[in-house]
Scaffold this motif. Structure first.
Motif, mmCIF file in Angstrom:
data_model
loop_
_atom_site.group_PDB
_atom_site.id
_atom_site.type_symbol
_atom_site.label_atom_id
_atom_site.label_comp_id
_atom_site.label_asym_id
_atom_site.label_seq_id
_atom_site.Cartn_x
_atom_site.Cartn_y
_atom_site.Cartn_z
ATOM 1 N N ARG A 76 0.843 -1.208 0.000
ATOM 2 C CA ARG A 76 0.000 0.000 0.000
ATOM 3 C C ARG A 76 0.873 1.251 0.000
ATOM 4 N NH1 ARG A 76 -5.266 0.934 3.649
ATOM 5 N NH2 ARG A 76 -6.142 -0.109 1.825
ATOM 6 N N ARG A 77 1.957 1.252 0.767
ATOM 7 C CA ARG A 77 2.841 2.429 0.808
ATOM 8 C C ARG A 77 3.359 2.754 -0.588
ATOM 9 N NH1 ARG A 77 7.554 3.847 0.000
ATOM 10 N NH2 ARG A 77 8.257 1.723 -0.459
ATOM 11 N N LYS A 78 3.793 1.724 -1.305
ATOM 12 C CA LYS A 78 4.302 1.941 -2.656
ATOM 13 C C LYS A 78 3.215 2.502 -3.569
ATOM 14 C CE LYS A 78 7.829 -1.701 -2.546
ATOM 15 N NZ LYS A 78 8.225 -3.039 -3.075
ATOM 16 N N ALA A 79 1.992 1.988 -3.420
ATOM 17 C CA ALA A 79 0.885 2.458 -4.262
ATOM 18 C C ALA A 79 0.524 3.905 -3.935
ATOM 19 C CB ALA A 79 -0.329 1.547 -4.075
ATOM 20 N N LEU A 80 0.549 4.269 -2.652
ATOM 21 C CA LEU A 80 0.256 5.645 -2.257
ATOM 22 C C LEU A 80 1.355 6.588 -2.741
ATOM 23 C CD1 LEU A 80 -1.050 5.057 1.394
ATOM 24 C CD2 LEU A 80 -2.407 5.462 -0.673
ATOM 25 N N HIS A 81 2.586 6.108 -2.689
ATOM 26 C CA HIS A 81 3.720 6.894 -3.195
ATOM 27 C C HIS A 81 3.538 7.168 -4.689
ATOM 28 C CE1 HIS A 81 7.967 8.154 -3.584
ATOM 29 N NE2 HIS A 81 7.943 7.479 -4.717
ATOM 30 N N LYS A 82 3.155 6.150 -5.428
ATOM 31 C CA LYS A 82 2.946 6.317 -6.871
ATOM 32 C C LYS A 82 1.763 7.250 -7.138
ATOM 33 C CE LYS A 82 3.840 3.181 -9.959
ATOM 34 N NZ LYS A 82 3.853 1.979 -10.824
ATOM 35 N N PHE A 83 0.695 7.117 -6.360
ATOM 36 C CA PHE A 83 -0.494 7.964 -6.504
ATOM 37 C C PHE A 83 -0.119 9.448 -6.419
ATOM 38 C CE2 PHE A 83 -3.821 10.282 -4.075
ATOM 39 C CZ PHE A 83 -4.831 10.294 -5.021
ATOM 40 N N LEU A 84 0.611 9.813 -5.365
ATOM 41 C CA LEU A 84 0.977 11.222 -5.179
ATOM 42 C C LEU A 84 1.943 11.710 -6.249
ATOM 43 C CD1 LEU A 84 1.368 11.530 -1.291
ATOM 44 C CD2 LEU A 84 -0.592 12.134 -2.716
ATOM 45 N N ASN A 85 2.883 10.858 -6.657
ATOM 46 C CA ASN A 85 3.843 11.287 -7.658
ATOM 47 C C ASN A 85 3.232 11.380 -9.054
ATOM 48 O OD1 ASN A 85 6.872 11.634 -6.727
ATOM 49 N ND2 ASN A 85 5.940 10.081 -5.402
ATOM 50 N N ARG A 86 2.226 10.571 -9.326
ATOM 51 C CA ARG A 86 1.512 10.712 -10.603
ATOM 52 C C ARG A 86 0.755 12.043 -10.635
ATOM 53 N NH1 ARG A 86 1.768 6.688 -14.211
ATOM 54 N NH2 ARG A 86 1.881 4.493 -13.595
ATOM 55 N N ILE A 87 0.182 12.426 -9.500
ATOM 56 C CA ILE A 87 -0.493 13.728 -9.424
ATOM 57 C C ILE A 87 0.529 14.845 -9.609
ATOM 58 C CG2 ILE A 87 -1.791 15.300 -7.925
ATOM 59 C CD1 ILE A 87 -3.005 12.819 -6.584
ATOM 60 N N ALA A 88 1.674 14.711 -8.936
ATOM 61 C CA ALA A 88 2.727 15.733 -9.037
ATOM 62 C C ALA A 88 3.221 15.890 -10.471
ATOM 63 C CB ALA A 88 3.891 15.369 -8.119
ATOM 64 N N ASP A 89 3.204 14.810 -11.256
ATOM 65 C CA ASP A 89 3.692 14.848 -12.638
ATOM 66 C C ASP A 89 2.616 15.281 -13.632
ATOM 67 O OD1 ASP A 89 6.174 14.000 -11.804
ATOM 68 O OD2 ASP A 89 5.775 11.878 -12.196
ATOM 69 N N HIS A 90 1.372 15.410 -13.157
ATOM 70 C CA HIS A 90 0.269 15.780 -14.055
ATOM 71 C C HIS A 90 0.291 17.289 -14.299
ATOM 72 C CE1 HIS A 90 -3.784 16.329 -15.633
ATOM 73 N NE2 HIS A 90 -3.824 15.027 -15.840
ATOM 74 N N PRO A 91 0.173 17.729 -15.543
ATOM 75 C CA PRO A 91 0.301 19.162 -15.844
ATOM 76 C C PRO A 91 -0.777 20.052 -15.215
ATOM 77 C CG PRO A 91 -0.444 17.930 -17.779
ATOM 78 C CD PRO A 91 -0.028 16.925 -16.751
ATOM 79 N N GLU A 109 -17.931 21.733 -23.539
ATOM 80 C CA GLU A 109 -16.743 21.906 -24.376
ATOM 81 C C GLU A 109 -15.462 21.802 -23.554
ATOM 82 O OE1 GLU A 109 -14.813 25.037 -27.627
ATOM 83 O OE2 GLU A 109 -16.608 25.589 -26.488
ATOM 84 N N CYS A 110 -15.468 22.450 -22.381
ATOM 85 C CA CYS A 110 -14.287 22.375 -21.503
ATOM 86 C C CYS A 110 -14.046 20.940 -21.034
ATOM 87 C CB CYS A 110 -14.465 23.291 -20.294
ATOM 88 S SG CYS A 110 -14.354 25.048 -20.683
ATOM 89 N N ALA A 111 -15.133 20.244 -20.655
ATOM 90 C CA ALA A 111 -15.022 18.859 -20.187
ATOM 91 C C ALA A 111 -14.485 17.956 -21.292
ATOM 92 C CB ALA A 111 -16.381 18.355 -19.701
ATOM 93 N N ASN A 112 -14.996 18.136 -22.506
ATOM 94 C CA ASN A 112 -14.550 17.311 -23.631
ATOM 95 C C ASN A 112 -13.079 17.565 -23.962
ATOM 96 O OD1 ASN A 112 -17.080 16.204 -23.839
ATOM 97 N ND2 ASN A 112 -17.715 17.439 -25.593
ATOM 98 N N ASN A 113 -12.703 18.838 -24.011
ATOM 99 C CA ASN A 113 -11.311 19.171 -24.337
ATOM 100 C C ASN A 113 -10.339 18.648 -23.285
ATOM 101 O OD1 ASN A 113 -12.051 20.461 -26.699
ATOM 102 N ND2 ASN A 113 -12.167 22.486 -25.755
ATOM 103 N N ALA A 114 -10.756 18.758 -22.003
ATOM 104 C CA ALA A 114 -9.898 18.263 -20.923
ATOM 105 C C ALA A 114 -9.705 16.756 -21.037
ATOM 106 C CB ALA A 114 -10.515 18.618 -19.570
ATOM 107 N N LEU A 115 -10.797 16.040 -21.314
ATOM 108 C CA LEU A 115 -10.713 14.589 -21.418
ATOM 109 C C LEU A 115 -9.880 14.168 -22.624
ATOM 110 C CD1 LEU A 115 -11.358 11.733 -20.620
ATOM 111 C CD2 LEU A 115 -13.637 11.977 -21.635
ATOM 112 N N LYS A 116 -10.072 14.832 -23.765
ATOM 113 C CA LYS A 116 -9.322 14.454 -24.974
ATOM 114 C C LYS A 116 -7.817 14.641 -24.761
ATOM 115 C CE LYS A 116 -11.960 16.950 -27.760
ATOM 116 N NZ LYS A 116 -12.467 17.602 -29.009
#
Length: 387
Positions: free
Chosen positions: A117-132, A324-331
């Motif tokens: 679980r620790r590894k998964a939580l670590h990955k969760f936060l770092n994926r968020i940190a890497d998201h633009p 339109e905003c929702a669609n563009n964000a998802l695409k």
């Protein structure tokens, strides 16, 4: 002293040290490093739970300091995930590990489970940190920096119960109406998600079964070698042969253990994370459809004049912008997610292939050495028998 600040006296885990090195050596490449480590058990009269230390190092100007340390429990991660979904309904939020695991597989507070679980939580936060986009979310910043009482206070500032119930009712109503004209690109996206979900769930199921069978094989192997040693005590003429077999089995056993470790650390977590991603993607598509369904209902009301039409054009205009905003964000996020998924899956299977090659080469070399030693032994015995 600010309790959030990183202190040189603070015990530092290897993972924290790695992030410290990255933070110092690559300041221009990344400006937010997060480490999840040091799980700690807490027992109260009501419950038992685990908290994890989160160390954040950053050069971003919006942070009050460059280093923070907080402790968070699983419920806090759930809160963060919910806030991100609320703020960005059609972005692909990284998945959290499940709250509960399959009964009988492993104890809830077993060391292996806590580490997984620790590894998964670590990955969760770092994926968020890497998201633009997600990386600059205000709730994410608060999660990383606020002390426990501050976070608790912030949680209470969310929408009230009646507001949340209203949102839920509207969402349910929209989902029941459904979407009449989902754009073709989102139809294709939905079809991809359904097929991807089927395949990745099947791979996850089979991989878990293979790992379980490997574990059973390994347990049998550990008992197999010593039996040959015991046998050699009563077979004077086979002592060397039996001991050599026992040695080969022992080396193969160690190779098997290393291979299993690679499987459990490299392949299985990646495959299972994308099982959870498939569930997240279905939720994203559902939220996108709900936004469109709300627009469709307003357009229908205006068309058939089912309600007061004075305010409808303005509401429809706002909803069209929202869709339109929702669609563009998802695409945009969809293409980013697919690229990351393909890279992760390729890397996981490449690593598995290398592990398998190394494993079989070790086992082959082990048994070839046995055959060579037996051949040499036979030649020695033959030469001694000659007059």
């Amino acid at each position: 002293m600010d309790m959030n600040s990183f202190s040189p006296m603070m015990p530092t885990s290897p993972l924290s040290m790695i992030n410290q090195i990255k933070f110092e050596d690559e300041p221009d490449l990344k400006d937010l490093f997060i480490t999840v480590d040091e799980p700690e058990s807490h027992v109260t009269t009501i419950e038992t739970f685990i908290t994890y230390r989160i160390i954040t190092k950053t050069s971003r100007g919006e942070f009050d300091s460059s280093e923070f340390e907080v402790r968070r429990r699983y419920q806090d991660f759930l809160w963060l995930k919910g806030k991100l979904e609320e703020a960005h309904p059609t972005l692909i939020i990284p998945p959290l590990p499940e709250k509960f695991i399959v009964k009988g597989m492993v104890e809830r507070f077993n060391d292996d489970f806590i580490e997984t679980r620790r590894k998964a939580l670590h990955k969760f936060l770092n994926r968020i940190a890497d998201h633009p986009t997600l990386t600059f979310n205000e709730d994410f910043k608060i999660f990383l920096t606020a002390q426990a009482w501050e976070l608790s206070s912030h949680k209470k500032q969310g929408p009230g119960l009646l507001s949340r119930m209203g949102q839920t009712v509207r969402a349910v109503a929209s989902s029941m109406r459904g979407v009449k004209n989902r754009p073709e690109e989102f139809m294709e996206m939905n079809n991809f998600i359904e097929l991807f979900s089927q395949k990745i769930n099947l791979i996850d199921k089979i991989s878990q079964r293979i790992y379980k069978e490997e574990r059973e094989y390994f347990d049998e192997m550990k008992e197999y070698g010593p039996i040959h040693i015991l046998w050699s005590a009563s077979e004077e003429d086979l002592v060397d042969t039996l001991k050599d077999v026992a040695g080969c089995i022992d080396r193969c056993c160690k190779a098997t253990e290393k291979r299993m470790s690679g499987l459990s650390e490299a392949l299985l977590p990646v495959v299972h994370e994308y099982v959870l991603y498939s569930e997240m993607l279905m939720g994203v598509m559902k939220r996108r459809d709900q936004i469109q369904a709300e627009l469709d209902s307003k357009v229908e009301a205006l068309t058939y004049k089912k309600t007061d039409t004075d305010l409808l054009p303005e509401e429809i205009g706002k909803l069209e912008d929202k869709v339109e905003c929702a669609n563009n964000a998802l695409k945009a996020d969809w293409e980013r997610w697919k690229q990351n998924m393909q890279n992760d899956i390729k890397l996981a299977f490449t690593d598995m292939a290398e592990e398998n090659i190394h494993y079989y080469e070790q086992c082959l070399a082990t048994w070839e050495s046995f055959l060579t030693s037996q051949t040499n032994l036979h030649l020695e015995e033959t030469s001694e028998d000659k007059p």
